[in-house]
Design a protein around this motif. Sequence first.
Motif, PDB file in Angstrom:
ATOM      1  N   ARG A  53     -66.077 -57.064 -10.674  1.00  0.00           N
ATOM      2  CA  ARG A  53     -65.738 -58.454 -10.971  1.00  0.00           C
ATOM      3  C   ARG A  53     -64.535 -58.840 -10.122  1.00  0.00           C
ATOM      4  O   ARG A  53     -63.478 -58.224 -10.238  1.00  0.00           O
ATOM      5  N   GLY A  54     -64.693 -59.843  -9.276  1.00  0.00           N
ATOM      6  CA  GLY A  54     -63.579 -60.261  -8.435  1.00  0.00           C
ATOM      7  C   GLY A  54     -63.092 -59.108  -7.588  1.00  0.00           C
ATOM      8  O   GLY A  54     -63.877 -58.444  -6.912  1.00  0.00           O
ATOM      9  N   SER A  55     -61.793 -58.832  -7.661  1.00  0.00           N
ATOM     10  CA  SER A  55     -61.213 -57.752  -6.866  1.00  0.00           C
ATOM     11  C   SER A  55     -61.078 -56.459  -7.661  1.00  0.00           C
ATOM     12  O   SER A  55     -60.397 -55.540  -7.231  1.00  0.00           O
ATOM     13  N   THR A  56     -61.738 -56.379  -8.804  1.00  0.00           N
ATOM     14  CA  THR A  56     -61.583 -55.189  -9.642  1.00  0.00           C
ATOM     15  C   THR A  56     -62.934 -54.613 -10.047  1.00  0.00           C
ATOM     16  O   THR A  56     -63.977 -55.229  -9.840  1.00  0.00           O
ATOM     17  N   GLN A  57     -62.877 -53.439 -10.609  1.00  0.00           N
ATOM     18  CA  GLN A  57     -64.041 -52.792 -11.202  1.00  0.00           C
ATOM     19  C   GLN A  57     -63.660 -52.338 -12.595  1.00  0.00           C
ATOM     20  O   GLN A  57     -62.584 -51.771 -12.795  1.00  0.00           O
ATOM     21  N   VAL A  58     -64.550 -52.590 -13.540  1.00  0.00           N
ATOM     22  CA  VAL A  58     -64.314 -52.173 -14.921  1.00  0.00           C
ATOM     23  C   VAL A  58     -65.245 -51.014 -15.242  1.00  0.00           C
ATOM     24  O   VAL A  58     -66.455 -51.123 -15.077  1.00  0.00           O
ATOM     25  N   MET A  59     -64.656 -49.925 -15.670  1.00  0.00           N
ATOM     26  CA  MET A  59     -65.415 -48.769 -16.132  1.00  0.00           C
ATOM     27  C   MET A  59     -65.593 -48.922 -17.633  1.00  0.00           C
ATOM     28  O   MET A  59     -64.626 -49.159 -18.359  1.00  0.00           O
ATOM     29  N   ILE A 137     -60.785 -59.919 -16.160  1.00  0.00           N
ATOM     30  CA  ILE A 137     -59.977 -61.097 -15.821  1.00  0.00           C
ATOM     31  C   ILE A 137     -58.511 -60.727 -15.642  1.00  0.00           C
ATOM     32  O   ILE A 137     -57.858 -61.147 -14.686  1.00  0.00           O
ATOM     33  N   ILE A 138     -57.990 -59.924 -16.547  1.00  0.00           N
ATOM     34  CA  ILE A 138     -56.578 -59.547 -16.481  1.00  0.00           C
ATOM     35  C   ILE A 138     -56.310 -58.672 -15.263  1.00  0.00           C
ATOM     36  O   ILE A 138     -55.345 -58.894 -14.522  1.00  0.00           O
ATOM     37  N   ALA A 139     -57.154 -57.683 -15.020  1.00  0.00           N
ATOM     38  CA  ALA A 139     -56.963 -56.812 -13.849  1.00  0.00           C
ATOM     39  C   ALA A 139     -57.083 -57.603 -12.558  1.00  0.00           C
ATOM     40  O   ALA A 139     -56.282 -57.414 -11.629  1.00  0.00           O
ATOM     41  N   ASP A 140     -58.060 -58.490 -12.492  1.00  0.00           N
ATOM     42  CA  ASP A 140     -58.270 -59.302 -11.288  1.00  0.00           C
ATOM     43  C   ASP A 140     -57.084 -60.234 -11.039  1.00  0.00           C
ATOM     44  O   ASP A 140     -56.714 -60.482  -9.895  1.00  0.00           O
ATOM     45  N   HIS A 141     -56.483 -60.739 -12.093  1.00  0.00           N
ATOM     46  CA  HIS A 141     -55.329 -61.634 -11.948  1.00  0.00           C
ATOM     47  C   HIS A 141     -54.070 -60.870 -11.534  1.00  0.00           C
ATOM     48  O   HIS A 141     -53.374 -61.264 -10.599  1.00  0.00           O
ATOM     49  N   TYR A 142     -53.770 -59.787 -12.225  1.00  0.00           N
ATOM     50  CA  TYR A 142     -52.497 -59.096 -12.028  1.00  0.00           C
ATOM     51  C   TYR A 142     -52.477 -58.158 -10.834  1.00  0.00           C
ATOM     52  O   TYR A 142     -51.398 -57.781 -10.376  1.00  0.00           O
ATOM     53  N   ASP A 143     -53.619 -57.769 -10.284  1.00  0.00           N
ATOM     54  CA  ASP A 143     -53.591 -56.841  -9.149  1.00  0.00           C
ATOM     55  C   ASP A 143     -52.855 -57.458  -7.955  1.00  0.00           C
ATOM     56  O   ASP A 143     -52.047 -56.796  -7.298  1.00  0.00           O
ATOM     57  N   VAL A 147     -49.391 -55.884  -6.357  1.00  0.00           N
ATOM     58  CA  VAL A 147     -49.337 -55.512  -4.931  1.00  0.00           C
ATOM     59  C   VAL A 147     -48.193 -56.246  -4.241  1.00  0.00           C
ATOM     60  O   VAL A 147     -47.463 -55.665  -3.431  1.00  0.00           O
ATOM     61  N   GLU A 148     -48.005 -57.516  -4.564  1.00  0.00           N
ATOM     62  CA  GLU A 148     -46.907 -58.285  -3.966  1.00  0.00           C
ATOM     63  C   GLU A 148     -45.552 -57.716  -4.375  1.00  0.00           C
ATOM     64  O   GLU A 148     -44.631 -57.645  -3.572  1.00  0.00           O
ATOM     65  N   MET A 149     -45.434 -57.273  -5.627  1.00  0.00           N
ATOM     66  CA  MET A 149     -44.171 -56.723  -6.136  1.00  0.00           C
ATOM     67  C   MET A 149     -43.873 -55.332  -5.583  1.00  0.00           C
ATOM     68  O   MET A 149     -42.734 -55.031  -5.243  1.00  0.00           O
ATOM     69  N   SER A 150     -44.905 -54.482  -5.539  1.00  0.00           N
ATOM     70  CA  SER A 150     -44.655 -53.048  -5.322  1.00  0.00           C
ATOM     71  C   SER A 150     -45.588 -52.385  -4.326  1.00  0.00           C
ATOM     72  O   SER A 150     -45.616 -51.161  -4.232  1.00  0.00           O
ATOM     73  N   GLY A 151     -46.389 -53.168  -3.604  1.00  0.00           N
ATOM     74  CA  GLY A 151     -47.298 -52.572  -2.635  1.00  0.00           C
ATOM     75  C   GLY A 151     -48.502 -51.947  -3.307  1.00  0.00           C
ATOM     76  O   GLY A 151     -48.780 -52.177  -4.478  1.00  0.00           O
ATOM     77  N   GLY A 152     -49.223 -51.163  -2.538  1.00  0.00           N
ATOM     78  CA  GLY A 152     -50.409 -50.492  -3.056  1.00  0.00           C
ATOM     79  C   GLY A 152     -51.676 -51.235  -2.697  1.00  0.00           C
ATOM     80  O   GLY A 152     -51.665 -52.201  -1.925  1.00  0.00           O
ATOM     81  N   LYS A 153     -52.775 -50.777  -3.275  1.00  0.00           N
ATOM     82  CA  LYS A 153     -54.089 -51.351  -2.987  1.00  0.00           C
ATOM     83  C   LYS A 153     -54.812 -51.696  -4.277  1.00  0.00           C
ATOM     84  O   LYS A 153     -54.772 -50.948  -5.248  1.00  0.00           O
ATOM     85  N   ARG A 154     -55.497 -52.830  -4.242  1.00  0.00           N
ATOM     86  CA  ARG A 154     -56.356 -53.224  -5.358  1.00  0.00           C
ATOM     87  C   ARG A 154     -57.627 -52.381  -5.314  1.00  0.00           C
ATOM     88  O   ARG A 154     -57.924 -51.740  -4.302  1.00  0.00           O
ATOM     89  N   ALA A 155     -58.393 -52.394  -6.378  1.00  0.00           N
ATOM     90  CA  ALA A 155     -59.640 -51.621  -6.429  1.00  0.00           C
ATOM     91  C   ALA A 155     -60.566 -52.010  -5.285  1.00  0.00           C
ATOM     92  O   ALA A 155     -61.144 -51.152  -4.623  1.00  0.00           O
TER      93      ALA A 155
END
Length: 163
Positions: A53-59, A137-143, A147-155
């Motif tokens: 969903r969006g930029s995330t994956q839900v298991m 929805i929450i994961a897609d919004h906050y990722d 990333v902007e705050m602390s770097g890293g990669k979205r799912a």
Amino acid sequence: MENENVYLNKEESYILETPQKLIDDTILKVENILKSKFPDYLTFGKGTYTISRGSTQVMVVVRPFTEFDTCIECVANVVSGAEITNELMQYLLRKNAEIHFGAFGLLFDNSIVFQHSIAGTNADENEIVTSINAVAIIADHYDDIIVEMSGGKRAVDNTENFD
């Protein structure tokens, strides 16, 4: 003791297992809902599924819980490889206090996840779909914010490397 819970009372301790029929019934219910509401889901067998969903994956995982109930866990890997700072931890903990469904957490490798669980045996379609959607929805919004705050990669950034 993966499929067992230990309960202690004053006289004795005993182990209660979730009956396989409850687990199988919950798996069937979840799979039927996924077929209807999330037809592009993938299955990994044994009650484990994933939904993009969006930029995330839900298991979505069906797990044993008690002798009378199962557990349906919805977990999204939000960001991996972020710099875990005090500022980020305070931000995530404050968000945990604000968000109605689920909570952020850290895995052993410092990947940031968002998770929500519900009791499975009597869960209806609305509850299961709401849990999946809330996590997505929450994961897609906050990722993006994380990333902007602390770097890293979205799912989605991690899965794009496999194409």
